[in-house]
Design a protein around this motif. Structure first.
Motif, PDB file in Angstrom:
ATOM      1  N   ARG A   1       0.846  -1.200   0.000  1.00  0.00           N
ATOM      2  CA  ARG A   1       0.000   0.000   0.000  1.00  0.00           C
ATOM      3  C   ARG A   1       0.881   1.250   0.000  1.00  0.00           C
ATOM      4  O   ARG A   1       1.939   1.256   0.620  1.00  0.00           O
ATOM      5  CB  ARG A   1      -0.897   0.029   1.241  1.00  0.00           C
TER       6      ARG A   1
ATOM      7  N   GLU B   1       0.295   3.944   1.570  1.00  0.00           N
ATOM      8  CA  GLU B   1       0.179   4.634   2.850  1.00  0.00           C
ATOM      9  C   GLU B   1       0.494   3.691   4.009  1.00  0.00           C
ATOM     10  O   GLU B   1       0.199   2.503   3.947  1.00  0.00           O
ATOM     11  CB  GLU B   1      -1.241   5.192   3.091  1.00  0.00           C
TER      12      GLU B   1
ATOM     13  N   VAL C   1      -0.381   2.178   7.432  1.00  0.00           N
ATOM     14  CA  VAL C   1      -1.621   1.939   8.174  1.00  0.00           C
ATOM     15  C   VAL C   1      -1.281   1.911   9.657  1.00  0.00           C
ATOM     16  O   VAL C   1      -0.541   1.045  10.124  1.00  0.00           O
ATOM     17  CB  VAL C   1      -2.298   0.612   7.758  1.00  0.00           C
ATOM     18  N   GLU C   2      -1.814   2.876  10.365  1.00  0.00           N
ATOM     19  CA  GLU C   2      -1.589   2.966  11.801  1.00  0.00           C
ATOM     20  C   GLU C   2      -2.642   2.093  12.488  1.00  0.00           C
ATOM     21  O   GLU C   2      -3.743   2.539  12.801  1.00  0.00           O
ATOM     22  CB  GLU C   2      -1.713   4.431  12.234  1.00  0.00           C
ATOM     23  N   ARG C   3      -2.290   0.845  12.710  1.00  0.00           N
ATOM     24  CA  ARG C   3      -3.262  -0.144  13.195  1.00  0.00           C
ATOM     25  C   ARG C   3      -3.903   0.244  14.522  1.00  0.00           C
ATOM     26  O   ARG C   3      -5.057  -0.089  14.766  1.00  0.00           O
ATOM     27  CB  ARG C   3      -2.596  -1.510  13.284  1.00  0.00           C
TER      28      ARG C   3
ATOM     29  N   LEU D   1      -7.183   2.102  13.844  1.00  0.00           N
ATOM     30  CA  LEU D   1      -8.247   1.524  13.019  1.00  0.00           C
ATOM     31  C   LEU D   1      -9.625   1.657  13.661  1.00  0.00           C
ATOM     32  O   LEU D   1     -10.628   1.798  12.961  1.00  0.00           O
ATOM     33  CB  LEU D   1      -7.942   0.064  12.685  1.00  0.00           C
TER      34      LEU D   1
ATOM     35  N   THR E   1      -4.475   6.174   8.273  1.00  0.00           N
ATOM     36  CA  THR E   1      -3.349   6.083   7.344  1.00  0.00           C
ATOM     37  C   THR E   1      -2.570   7.382   7.317  1.00  0.00           C
ATOM     38  O   THR E   1      -3.106   8.456   7.578  1.00  0.00           O
ATOM     39  CB  THR E   1      -3.814   5.747   5.917  1.00  0.00           C
TER      40      THR E   1
END
Length: 82
Positions: A38, A40, A42-44, A47, A58
């Protein structure tokens, strides 16, 4: 500019991969590429905010990766060290 003496490919741009790529920058003579499927990060841990509609999860890699780290948006299917 001299030719890098080592080429490092970091597969996966999660927390550990992004940190590893940025830490490698301080060593001279290393060409660093980060491969992630991806464009970007992804700041889990965010979420739940995305799911609730109260925030984003993101962040663009352009704000996370230091100078000299190249981002390739793709997936690795195998590793051939040769």
């Amino acid at each position: 500019m001299s030719t890098p003496s080592h080429r490092v490919v970091v597969i996966g741009g999660g927390y550990a991969g992004t940190l590893a790529a940025n830490r490698l920058r301080v060593r001279p003579g290393i060409d660093i590429t980060l491969v992630n499927p991806r464009p970007e990060f992804v700041e889990r841990i965010r979420l739940h905010q995305l799911a609730a509609g109260t925030g984003e999860a993101t962040t663009g890699y352009d704000t996370l990766l230091g100078a000299g780290v190249r981002l390739v948006v793709d997936s690795a299917t195998r590793i051939d060290t040769a």
